[in-house]
Design a protein around this motif. Sequence first.
Motif, PDB file in Angstrom:
ATOM      1  N   ALA A  27       0.844  -1.199   0.000  1.00 16.24           N
ATOM      2  CA  ALA A  27       0.000   0.000   0.000  1.00 16.24           C
ATOM      3  C   ALA A  27       0.879   1.249   0.000  1.00 16.24           C
ATOM      4  O   ALA A  27       1.935   1.278   0.632  1.00 16.24           O
ATOM      5  N   PRO A  28       0.473   2.299  -0.707  1.00 14.63           N
ATOM      6  CA  PRO A  28       1.293   3.514  -0.788  1.00 14.63           C
ATOM      7  C   PRO A  28       1.077   4.426   0.413  1.00 14.63           C
ATOM      8  O   PRO A  28       0.138   4.249   1.202  1.00 14.63           O
ATOM      9  N   GLU A  29       1.935   5.412   0.571  1.00 17.04           N
ATOM     10  CA  GLU A  29       1.698   6.480   1.523  1.00 17.04           C
ATOM     11  C   GLU A  29       0.572   7.358   0.984  1.00 17.04           C
ATOM     12  O   GLU A  29       0.515   7.638  -0.215  1.00 17.04           O
ATOM     13  N   VAL A  30      -0.322   7.787   1.866  1.00 12.82           N
ATOM     14  CA  VAL A  30      -1.465   8.601   1.468  1.00 12.82           C
ATOM     15  C   VAL A  30      -1.401   9.939   2.197  1.00 12.82           C
ATOM     16  O   VAL A  30      -1.266   9.988   3.425  1.00 12.82           O
ATOM     17  N   LEU A  31      -1.481  11.021   1.436  1.00 14.19           N
ATOM     18  CA  LEU A  31      -1.486  12.369   1.992  1.00 14.19           C
ATOM     19  C   LEU A  31      -2.858  12.992   1.796  1.00 14.19           C
ATOM     20  O   LEU A  31      -3.572  12.648   0.840  1.00 14.19           O
ATOM     21  N   ASN A  32      -3.231  13.900   2.664  1.00 19.99           N
ATOM     22  CA  ASN A  32      -4.483  14.639   2.531  1.00 19.99           C
ATOM     23  C   ASN A  32      -4.221  16.030   1.961  1.00 19.99           C
ATOM     24  O   ASN A  32      -3.163  16.621   2.197  1.00 19.99           O
ATOM     25  N   ARG A  61       3.179  19.747  -2.457  1.00 18.59           N
ATOM     26  CA  ARG A  61       3.425  18.914  -1.281  1.00 18.59           C
ATOM     27  C   ARG A  61       3.719  17.476  -1.677  1.00 18.59           C
ATOM     28  O   ARG A  61       4.650  16.836  -1.150  1.00 18.59           O
ATOM     29  N   ALA A  62       2.924  16.924  -2.603  1.00 25.75           N
ATOM     30  CA  ALA A  62       3.165  15.551  -3.055  1.00 25.75           C
ATOM     31  C   ALA A  62       4.527  15.443  -3.742  1.00 25.75           C
ATOM     32  O   ALA A  62       5.267  14.472  -3.546  1.00 25.75           O
ATOM     33  N   PHE A  63       4.849  16.461  -4.551  1.00 26.97           N
ATOM     34  CA  PHE A  63       6.132  16.484  -5.253  1.00 26.97           C
ATOM     35  C   PHE A  63       7.290  16.470  -4.253  1.00 26.97           C
ATOM     36  O   PHE A  63       8.239  15.688  -4.377  1.00 26.97           O
ATOM     37  N   LEU A  64       7.224  17.328  -3.249  1.00 24.13           N
ATOM     38  CA  LEU A  64       8.307  17.428  -2.271  1.00 24.13           C
ATOM     39  C   LEU A  64       8.399  16.168  -1.407  1.00 24.13           C
ATOM     40  O   LEU A  64       9.495  15.754  -1.012  1.00 24.13           O
ATOM     41  N   HIS A  65       7.251  15.557  -1.128  1.00 26.78           N
ATOM     42  CA  HIS A  65       7.262  14.319  -0.338  1.00 26.78           C
ATOM     43  C   HIS A  65       8.015  13.220  -1.089  1.00 26.78           C
ATOM     44  O   HIS A  65       8.847  12.510  -0.501  1.00 26.78           O
ATOM     45  N   VAL A 100      -0.017   8.838  -2.897  1.00 28.49           N
ATOM     46  CA  VAL A 100      -1.406   9.151  -3.246  1.00 28.49           C
ATOM     47  C   VAL A 100      -1.834  10.396  -2.466  1.00 28.49           C
ATOM     48  O   VAL A 100      -1.604  10.482  -1.247  1.00 28.49           O
ATOM     49  N   MET A 101      -2.459  11.328  -3.151  1.00 27.43           N
ATOM     50  CA  MET A 101      -3.012  12.526  -2.515  1.00 27.43           C
ATOM     51  C   MET A 101      -4.533  12.468  -2.612  1.00 27.43           C
ATOM     52  O   MET A 101      -5.080  12.282  -3.701  1.00 27.43           O
ATOM     53  N   ARG A 102      -5.220  12.611  -1.480  1.00 24.86           N
ATOM     54  CA  ARG A 102      -6.675  12.524  -1.436  1.00 24.86           C
ATOM     55  C   ARG A 102      -7.272  13.856  -0.977  1.00 24.86           C
ATOM     56  O   ARG A 102      -6.700  14.553  -0.148  1.00 24.86           O
TER      57      ARG A 102
END
Length: 349
Positions: A209-214, A228-232, A343-345
Amino acid sequence: MMVSTQTKLAEQMQFLSQPKEKLLSLRGKELYETLNSLGLTHTQFFRAVGTDIEEYCAREFGIDLYQITVERFFQTDPNAKWLFPDLVRESVVSGMTGKPVYSQLIIRDERIDSAVYDVPYVEESEEEEELRGVGEGAVIPESEIRYGNRIIKLQKLGRGILASYEVIRRMSVDMLRVHLRRIGECLGRNLDKRLAYVLTYGDVSGETAPEVLNTQTAGTWKYNDLVRAFLHLTTKNFFLPTHLIANSDTMEKILSLLEITDSALFDFTKSGNLPTPLGVKLVPMPDYPQNCFVLLDARYAAQKLTEQDVLVESDRLIHQQWDRSYLTVVTDFAIIYQKARVVMRCDWS
């Protein structure tokens, strides 16, 4: 398994490296059965002799595939019918690998010898893998490639073609290839959908499972969310983002962000060419899950495993039994580096 694969490959190379004249002396059923026994296709044979199916049919049988009907194809020369299954297969394959996008988003498509595969992987640890001074006799930090608990069981996918010979016999061979290519595109879209699921939730091994960001604000997309997703992915996971995948609704919202609609940066409104925010290629995928996107490094995130490439019911096609024919493939996707995507939700609260 490995020895068997290497032996088969050696036999294939030995056959295909024969003089062109000797290869061309094989025709019809003899050529068909020889290629089948070696696991080769007519397309590979044509490549070895420096031709293609159109030129081969014109030279050997006097057939123009762009003009001749299916019925006339079978009536022209008894040897021609043995080409028909591979003609069908290659038309479907061209559709599967043309329009669908999964081939752009994977490391490679690897052929394997079993429908069950133990994926080699690396569990990365920044602490364990940090380069540091090593004194005389001291332990050197290591990265270990492992097997053991990442078992992928491939899926058998299939599609039937329902058409009686009466329906297709007056159709040109080339028009039939158009319909088959479209069927291949539909099969390819199913593979796109499967890859989207694997990237978003993990593969069948259950360990990926991937890391998920909000998003910054629930229910809303902002340019800062992309940043934010790019920098993560770059500064925490140390991967280079190459592609961003989202469904049409989410992609519409991303493309409508003020920073991306800026005509000084991108010409999407003029040319229709999708912008590349932060150097990332945007990939709209109709079957991607709602209210999220995945940002990935396609060089490391996932690979396609194929035990059986597209298979057609050859005997039925050779004997013009088109009432119900099937195409099958045994394949699936496996995550290789778990942290090579995030993943960004926006549907959180």
